[in-house]
Design a protein around this motif. Sequence first.
Motif, PDB file in Angstrom:
ATOM      1  N   GLY A 225      21.070  36.403  -0.638  1.00  0.00           N
ATOM      2  CA  GLY A 225      20.228  34.782  -2.123  1.00  0.00           C
ATOM      3  C   GLY A 225      20.946  33.873  -2.397  1.00  0.00           C
ATOM      4  N   ASP A 226      22.085  34.020  -1.699  1.00  0.00           N
ATOM      5  CA  ASP A 226      23.414  32.873  -2.591  1.00  0.00           C
ATOM      6  C   ASP A 226      23.151  31.629  -1.548  1.00  0.00           C
ATOM      7  OD1 ASP A 226      24.317  33.975  -4.622  1.00  0.00           O
ATOM      8  OD2 ASP A 226      25.807  34.667  -4.242  1.00  0.00           O
ATOM      9  N   THR A 227      23.100  30.149  -2.337  1.00  0.00           N
ATOM     10  CA  THR A 227      22.951  28.701  -1.589  1.00  0.00           C
ATOM     11  C   THR A 227      25.004  28.286  -1.323  1.00  0.00           C
ATOM     12  OG1 THR A 227      20.841  28.494  -2.516  1.00  0.00           O
ATOM     13  CG2 THR A 227      22.209  26.603  -2.046  1.00  0.00           C
ATOM     14  N   VAL A 228      25.065  28.892   0.292  1.00  0.00           N
ATOM     15  CA  VAL A 228      26.256  28.269   0.669  1.00  0.00           C
ATOM     16  C   VAL A 228      25.987  26.947   1.367  1.00  0.00           C
ATOM     17  CG1 VAL A 228      28.115  28.443   2.578  1.00  0.00           C
ATOM     18  CG2 VAL A 228      26.022  30.291   1.886  1.00  0.00           C
ATOM     19  N   ILE A 229      27.077  25.695   0.128  1.00  0.00           N
ATOM     20  CA  ILE A 229      27.152  24.890   0.480  1.00  0.00           C
ATOM     21  C   ILE A 229      28.796  24.328   0.806  1.00  0.00           C
ATOM     22  CG2 ILE A 229      25.716  23.737  -1.180  1.00  0.00           C
ATOM     23  CD1 ILE A 229      28.036  23.674  -3.163  1.00  0.00           C
ATOM     24  N   THR A 230      28.735  22.719   1.172  1.00  0.00           N
ATOM     25  CA  THR A 230      30.295  22.751   2.069  1.00  0.00           C
ATOM     26  C   THR A 230      31.124  22.796   0.221  1.00  0.00           C
ATOM     27  OG1 THR A 230      29.381  20.375   1.612  1.00  0.00           O
ATOM     28  CG2 THR A 230      28.993  21.204   4.127  1.00  0.00           C
ATOM     29  N   VAL A 241      27.156  19.097   0.578  1.00  0.00           N
ATOM     30  CA  VAL A 241      25.602  19.142   1.538  1.00  0.00           C
ATOM     31  C   VAL A 241      25.815  20.689   2.054  1.00  0.00           C
ATOM     32  CG1 VAL A 241      24.879  18.718   4.327  1.00  0.00           C
ATOM     33  CG2 VAL A 241      26.984  17.407   2.431  1.00  0.00           C
ATOM     34  N   VAL A 242      24.377  21.018   1.125  1.00  0.00           N
ATOM     35  CA  VAL A 242      23.655  22.303   1.381  1.00  0.00           C
ATOM     36  C   VAL A 242      23.588  23.061   2.914  1.00  0.00           C
ATOM     37  CG1 VAL A 242      21.250  24.287   1.459  1.00  0.00           C
ATOM     38  CG2 VAL A 242      22.143  22.286  -0.211  1.00  0.00           C
ATOM     39  N   ILE A 243      24.381  24.770   3.486  1.00  0.00           N
ATOM     40  CA  ILE A 243      24.147  24.609   4.828  1.00  0.00           C
ATOM     41  C   ILE A 243      23.600  25.886   4.720  1.00  0.00           C
ATOM     42  CG2 ILE A 243      25.962  26.237   6.713  1.00  0.00           C
ATOM     43  CD1 ILE A 243      28.134  24.960   4.613  1.00  0.00           C
ATOM     44  N   GLY A 244      23.180  27.085   3.855  1.00  0.00           N
ATOM     45  CA  GLY A 244      21.826  27.500   3.694  1.00  0.00           C
ATOM     46  C   GLY A 244      21.721  29.248   3.003  1.00  0.00           C
ATOM     47  N   VAL A 246      22.836  33.005   2.401  1.00  0.00           N
ATOM     48  CA  VAL A 246      23.173  33.998   1.545  1.00  0.00           C
ATOM     49  C   VAL A 246      21.828  34.953   2.737  1.00  0.00           C
ATOM     50  CG1 VAL A 246      24.766  35.971   1.940  1.00  0.00           C
ATOM     51  CG2 VAL A 246      25.508  33.645   1.214  1.00  0.00           C
ATOM     52  N   ASP A 247      22.230  35.847   4.303  1.00  0.00           N
ATOM     53  CA  ASP A 247      21.668  36.569   4.188  1.00  0.00           C
ATOM     54  C   ASP A 247      21.932  38.311   4.001  1.00  0.00           C
ATOM     55  OD1 ASP A 247      18.831  37.592   5.841  1.00  0.00           O
ATOM     56  OD2 ASP A 247      20.195  38.555   6.975  1.00  0.00           O
ATOM     57  N   SER A 248      23.373  38.250   4.563  1.00  0.00           N
ATOM     58  CA  SER A 248      23.667  39.555   4.732  1.00  0.00           C
ATOM     59  C   SER A 248      25.543  39.455   4.565  1.00  0.00           C
ATOM     60  CB  SER A 248      23.234  40.430   5.242  1.00  0.00           C
ATOM     61  OG  SER A 248      24.201  40.001   6.896  1.00  0.00           O
ATOM     62  N   SER A 249      26.360  40.092   3.537  1.00  0.00           N
ATOM     63  CA  SER A 249      27.737  40.059   4.030  1.00  0.00           C
ATOM     64  C   SER A 249      27.761  41.805   4.438  1.00  0.00           C
ATOM     65  CB  SER A 249      28.206  39.601   2.639  1.00  0.00           C
ATOM     66  OG  SER A 249      28.090  40.944   1.280  1.00  0.00           O
ATOM     67  N   GLN A 250      29.177  41.514   4.960  1.00  0.00           N
ATOM     68  CA  GLN A 250      29.673  42.748   5.913  1.00  0.00           C
ATOM     69  C   GLN A 250      31.315  42.844   5.565  1.00  0.00           C
ATOM     70  OE1 GLN A 250      26.844  41.349   7.413  1.00  0.00           O
ATOM     71  NE2 GLN A 250      28.418  39.903   8.198  1.00  0.00           N
ATOM     72  N   VAL A 251      32.225  43.566   6.007  1.00  0.00           N
ATOM     73  CA  VAL A 251      33.733  43.772   5.876  1.00  0.00           C
ATOM     74  C   VAL A 251      34.347  42.839   7.482  1.00  0.00           C
ATOM     75  CG1 VAL A 251      35.823  45.315   5.576  1.00  0.00           C
ATOM     76  CG2 VAL A 251      33.624  45.827   4.640  1.00  0.00           C
ATOM     77  N   GLY A 252      34.993  42.610   6.774  1.00  0.00           N
ATOM     78  CA  GLY A 252      35.571  41.254   8.458  1.00  0.00           C
ATOM     79  C   GLY A 252      36.093  43.069   9.393  1.00  0.00           C
ATOM     80  N   ASP A 253      36.891  41.993  10.792  1.00  0.00           N
ATOM     81  CA  ASP A 253      37.131  42.299  11.951  1.00  0.00           C
ATOM     82  C   ASP A 253      37.990  43.086  11.358  1.00  0.00           C
ATOM     83  OD1 ASP A 253      35.227  42.482  13.453  1.00  0.00           O
ATOM     84  OD2 ASP A 253      36.994  40.367  14.193  1.00  0.00           O
ATOM     85  N   PHE A 254      38.956  42.467  10.584  1.00  0.00           N
ATOM     86  CA  PHE A 254      40.095  43.844  10.154  1.00  0.00           C
ATOM     87  C   PHE A 254      40.307  44.340   8.877  1.00  0.00           C
ATOM     88  CE2 PHE A 254      41.624  41.200  13.470  1.00  0.00           C
ATOM     89  CZ  PHE A 254      41.839  41.206  14.466  1.00  0.00           C
ATOM     90  N   GLY A 255      39.257  44.432   7.831  1.00  0.00           N
ATOM     91  CA  GLY A 255      39.377  44.515   6.623  1.00  0.00           C
ATOM     92  C   GLY A 255      40.300  44.382   5.880  1.00  0.00           C
ATOM     93  N   THR A 259      32.693  38.971   5.924  1.00  0.00           N
ATOM     94  CA  THR A 259      31.993  38.211   6.533  1.00  0.00           C
ATOM     95  C   THR A 259      29.958  37.974   6.461  1.00  0.00           C
ATOM     96  OG1 THR A 259      31.333  39.573   8.291  1.00  0.00           O
ATOM     97  CG2 THR A 259      33.342  38.528   8.671  1.00  0.00           C
ATOM     98  N   ALA A 260      30.291  36.815   6.410  1.00  0.00           N
ATOM     99  CA  ALA A 260      28.135  36.722   6.064  1.00  0.00           C
ATOM    100  C   ALA A 260      27.577  35.810   6.935  1.00  0.00           C
ATOM    101  CB  ALA A 260      28.569  35.652   4.427  1.00  0.00           C
ATOM    102  N   THR A 261      26.145  36.714   7.093  1.00  0.00           N
ATOM    103  CA  THR A 261      25.580  35.626   7.941  1.00  0.00           C
ATOM    104  C   THR A 261      24.392  34.988   7.044  1.00  0.00           C
ATOM    105  OG1 THR A 261      25.264  38.151   8.728  1.00  0.00           O
ATOM    106  CG2 THR A 261      23.449  35.699   9.623  1.00  0.00           C
ATOM    107  N   ILE A 262      24.088  33.503   7.249  1.00  0.00           N
ATOM    108  CA  ILE A 262      24.064  33.140   6.457  1.00  0.00           C
ATOM    109  C   ILE A 262      22.396  32.171   7.758  1.00  0.00           C
ATOM    110  CG2 ILE A 262      24.141  30.461   5.354  1.00  0.00           C
ATOM    111  CD1 ILE A 262      26.638  30.893   5.340  1.00  0.00           C
ATOM    112  N   THR A 263      21.529  32.013   6.926  1.00  0.00           N
ATOM    113  CA  THR A 263      20.364  31.316   7.541  1.00  0.00           C
ATOM    114  C   THR A 263      20.560  29.447   7.243  1.00  0.00           C
ATOM    115  OG1 THR A 263      19.490  33.526   6.956  1.00  0.00           O
ATOM    116  CG2 THR A 263      17.830  31.217   7.388  1.00  0.00           C
ATOM    117  N   PRO A 264      20.522  28.702   8.180  1.00  0.00           N
ATOM    118  CA  PRO A 264      20.015  27.712   8.460  1.00  0.00           C
ATOM    119  C   PRO A 264      19.006  27.187   7.208  1.00  0.00           C
ATOM    120  CG  PRO A 264      21.081  28.309  10.314  1.00  0.00           C
ATOM    121  CD  PRO A 264      20.215  29.259  10.002  1.00  0.00           C
ATOM    122  N   ALA A 265      19.371  26.226   6.300  1.00  0.00           N
ATOM    123  CA  ALA A 265      18.790  25.178   5.701  1.00  0.00           C
ATOM    124  C   ALA A 265      17.654  24.512   6.511  1.00  0.00           C
ATOM    125  CB  ALA A 265      19.344  24.557   4.389  1.00  0.00           C
TER     126      ALA A 265
END
Length: 287
Positions: A225-230, A241-244, A246-255, A259-265
Amino acid sequence: MRNKRMFVLMIVFIIFVAVMGFSIGDRKKLTWPENFALDTSGFFQQWLYRPAGYVSDLVHDLTHLREVYKENEQLRIAAAAYARDSIKYNFMEAELKQLQDDLSFTENQKKLNNYKYLIAQVVAVNNDPYDETIRINLGSKDGIKPNMVVVTNKGLVGLTTRVDPFFSSVMPITKLNVNSTDTKQIAATVLGKENDSFGIVDNYDSETGKLSMSKISEHDPLKKGDTVITSGKGNVFPRGVVIGTVDSSQVGDFGLTYTATITPAADFDHLTEVFVVQTPDLGDETP
């Protein structure tokens, strides 16, 4: 000759009835010839009056029908004019609301950052996955240069690439590809947590319609739910500048990072008006 005789007979009959009327006077009792004459004249008057009444009613109905037809024509014309004016009013109302939103957006942004916003119309959208670009009606004559940020009043759209005198091409952030050398990664942070949050927006998934943000610290307070900006780091995308969201976050490939998934604004399916951002360090004034 026969018609002449009939006419004479009718005149005689009328005179006869009139004479009888005068002769009757105030008498209460009539003779049977007088009753017969009066009944006969009444019979003929009845058969003459009824057709005349029917004809009179028919003429009246036809006249009324013609008036109703004219009224219906006028009502149809009025209804068509109302529908046309209603569509025109709704269009103007929507356009006015859009302009009010644009004005409010630019005024609010000026208070936050010393940026100038040049409004542009989208004239073409190329949906070719190998050459996905957006064409706008501002060019070098308007002070546009390559790598200027393009936004809507909702969020980030992309960067200008090819700039012609009167038109420019925009590479949308939907072309972000972590494996591409042409991708300009976006340094990002979270609105209200600028000093505690940081990451890189570097990929777009066309199947999900989501952006990916990587290199997020495990101590980052980023949440759904956080707003991601530049963030402004990297000297390509200006800060704020608003990017979108946050939809979800998870651990990266190497732990080590998240990483986070963002819904574009920005709504890329309905781009009609955009803004080209002029930052002070570009040194260009609005024409």
